[in-house]
Scaffold this active site. Structure first.
Site, PDB file in Angstrom:
ATOM      1  N   GLY A 182       0.748  -1.174   0.013  1.00  0.00           N
ATOM      2  CA  GLY A 182      -0.057   0.024  -0.090  1.00  0.00           C
ATOM      3  C   GLY A 182       0.851   1.314  -0.015  1.00  0.00           C
ATOM      4  CG  ASN A 183       4.907   1.231   1.653  1.00  0.00           C
ATOM      5  OD1 ASN A 183       4.680   0.298   0.823  1.00  0.00           O
ATOM      6  ND2 ASN A 183       6.051   1.463   1.613  1.00  0.00           N
ATOM      7  CE  LYS A 203      -9.628  -6.556   3.182  1.00  0.00           C
ATOM      8  NZ  LYS A 203      -8.427  -6.144   4.015  1.00  0.00           N
ATOM      9  CE  LYS A 242       0.549  -6.384  -1.857  1.00  0.00           C
ATOM     10  NZ  LYS A 242       0.420  -6.328  -0.477  1.00  0.00           N
ATOM     11  CE  LYS A 297       3.105  -7.423   3.596  1.00  0.00           C
ATOM     12  NZ  LYS A 297       2.140  -7.261   2.342  1.00  0.00           N
TER      13      LYS A 297
HETATM   14  P1  ADP Z   1       1.267  -3.879   2.424  1.00  0.00           P
HETATM   15  O1  ADP Z   1       0.517  -2.734   2.262  1.00  0.00           O
HETATM   16  O2  ADP Z   1       2.633  -3.791   1.995  1.00  0.00           O
HETATM   17  O3  ADP Z   1       0.732  -5.117   2.287  1.00  0.00           O
HETATM   18  P2  ADP Z   1       0.997  -4.648   5.504  1.00  0.00           P
HETATM   19  O4  ADP Z   1       0.735  -3.371   6.364  1.00  0.00           O
HETATM   20  O5  ADP Z   1      -0.266  -5.292   5.031  1.00  0.00           O
HETATM   21  O6  ADP Z   1       1.626  -3.833   4.110  1.00  0.00           O
HETATM   22  O7  ADP Z   1       2.151  -5.477   5.912  1.00  0.00           O
HETATM   23  C1  ADP Z   1       3.282  -4.855   6.489  1.00  0.00           C
HETATM   24  C2  ADP Z   1       3.032  -4.778   7.991  1.00  0.00           C
HETATM   25  O8  ADP Z   1       3.259  -6.036   8.608  1.00  0.00           O
HETATM   26  C3  ADP Z   1       4.255  -3.835   8.555  1.00  0.00           C
HETATM   27  O9  ADP Z   1       4.441  -2.674   8.427  1.00  0.00           O
HETATM   28  C4  ADP Z   1       4.427  -4.336  10.081  1.00  0.00           C
HETATM   29  O10 ADP Z   1       3.741  -3.537  10.732  1.00  0.00           O
HETATM   30  C5  ADP Z   1       3.490  -5.782  10.128  1.00  0.00           C
HETATM   31  N1  ADP Z   1       3.986  -6.959  10.665  1.00  0.00           N
HETATM   32  C6  ADP Z   1       3.192  -7.838  11.403  1.00  0.00           C
HETATM   33  N2  ADP Z   1       3.963  -8.710  11.730  1.00  0.00           N
HETATM   34  C7  ADP Z   1       5.305  -8.501  11.479  1.00  0.00           C
HETATM   35  C8  ADP Z   1       6.633  -9.422  11.374  1.00  0.00           C
HETATM   36  N3  ADP Z   1       6.613 -10.645  12.131  1.00  0.00           N
HETATM   37  N4  ADP Z   1       7.715  -8.854  10.868  1.00  0.00           N
HETATM   38  C9  ADP Z   1       7.716  -7.708  10.167  1.00  0.00           C
HETATM   39  N5  ADP Z   1       6.342  -6.890  10.100  1.00  0.00           N
HETATM   40  C10 ADP Z   1       5.265  -7.361  10.533  1.00  0.00           C
HETATM   41 MG    MG Z   2      -1.274  -5.757   3.279  1.00  0.00          MG
END
Ligand code: ADP
Ligand code: MG
Length: 315
Positions: free
Chosen positions: A11-12, A127, A215, A277
């Site tokens: 998202g960023n 969701k 996604k 992820k």
């Molecule tokens: P995106 O928009 O890239 O999908 P998300 O916010 O869904 O991003 O996922 C990334 C976030 O996951 C990180 O910013 C962090 O806050 C969170 N996160 C949760 N668990 C973990 C972990 N074990 N290690 C690293 N980040 C984590």
């Molecule tokens: Mg995400």
């Protein structure tokens, strides 16, 4: 020929958490992301790009409801298609402008992703999407449109929201088109926002369904179907961490399939964030992918060169 890489942008890459989401803000972020992507092109990688659409589709559904007395609101599945075009446009143009002179074509494919109507998530959707409502309005919308609505926050006046299923992606309807374009040397943007969820109806025809596919999970499926060597998940952290947020927090540099399974089952990764992820990365490698990498946008090239990021591999 360079390795084929499926890049899943977080998202960023389009909107920062503290931004409103103006067109200018989003273009600035997309330009930053495009500069990184062009680095990958210059290093010889063949690219298919996918991206999230959470804030964009959220804003679009607020607009649908706010103007519902003037213009008929379009279903969520159509909003998915609209945001694929919206974000695809921004990426196509910025990539085109940075790559100027390379003669490389960039194109977005409106992508349908197959799901099963038997997916357990259809029975208990979780969701949340779109605006918050009062209980009265939420129940009225539910009766009128067949929405599932739930109370999603305890206090404040508007506590109800529509919830939709988040089914498992089973296949990419346009995979062949995407693959043909990559093989012809193009950069393809596809399956934005996890793709447009579709299923085969009783007559065997594709039909859209209001749902949201993760996604990263859809990206892993697409990576598999276009023959990617690497699934590169670019988010806002350089590593998936052990003990995330605790004093003992530590970056994970390598995860085998067996270790990834174990750590997922132990709940080391945030649900709805890092969890999907790692799950997507694991699935891609398990189904025959060479390697999946989770890292930050800024570290994309270094991670592909093995210098950083969390690498998910067979053994
Ligand atoms: P995106 O928009 O890239 O999908 P998300 O916010 O869904 O991003 O996922 C990334 C976030 O996951 C990180 O910013 C962090 O806050 C969170 N996160 C949760 N668990 C973990 C972990 N074990 N290690 C690293 N980040 C984590
Ligand atoms: Mg995400």
């Amino acid at each position: 020929m360079g390795k084929r890489v499926l890049v899943a942008l977080g998202g960023n890459a389009i909107k920062q958490p503290d931004e409103k989401g103006t067109f200018e803000e989003q273009m600035k972020n997309v330009e930053t992301a495009s500069k990184q992507i062009v680095q990958l092109v210059r290093h010889g990688y063949e690219l298919v790009i996918t991206h999230g659409n959470g804030p964009q589709v959220g804003n679009l559904s607020i607009q649908q409801e706010a103007a519902a007395d003037q213009v008929p609101p379009q279903p969520l599945v159509v909003l998915g298609a609209m945001t694929q075009g919206q974000i695809g446009y921004m990426m196509q143009q910025t990539l085109h402008n940075i790559l100027d002179g390379d003669g490389k074509q960039v194109a977005t494919i409106v992508t349908q992703v197959l799901v099963s109507p038997e997916d357990p998530d259809f029975k208990d959707p979780t969701k949340p999407v779109g605006p918050f409502y009062t209980e009265e309005v939420a129940k009225k919308l539910s009766a009128e449109r067949g929405w599932v609505v739930k109370k999603v926050r305890p206090t404040s006046e508007k506590t109800w929201r529509r919830v939709v299923p988040s089914p498992t992606p089973l296949g990419i309807a346009e995979a062949k088109a995407i693959r043909t374009m990559v093989e012809a040397g193009m950069i393809v943007i596809a399956s934005g926002g996890g793709g447009i969820p579709v299923y085969r109806n009783k007559s065997g025809k594709l039909e859209g369904v209001d749902a949201v596919i993760d996604k990263d999970r859809a990206g892993a499926k697409l990576a598999e179907e276009v023959g990617s060597d690497v699934l590169l998940i670019l988010t806002d952290v350089e590593y998936a961490m052990m003990d995330y947020g605790k004093p003992t927090q530590a970056p994970i540099r390598k995860l085998t399939v067996a270790e990834a399974k174990k750590r997922l089952s132990e709940g080391h990764f945030g649900a709805g964030s890092m969890g999907p992820k790692v799950e997507a990365a694991l699935g891609f490698v398990e189904r025959g992918g060479e390697r999946a990498i989770i890292t930050s946008l800024a570290k994309a090239v270094d991670a592909l060169e093995g210098k950083t990021g969390t690498h998910i591999v067979h053994a």
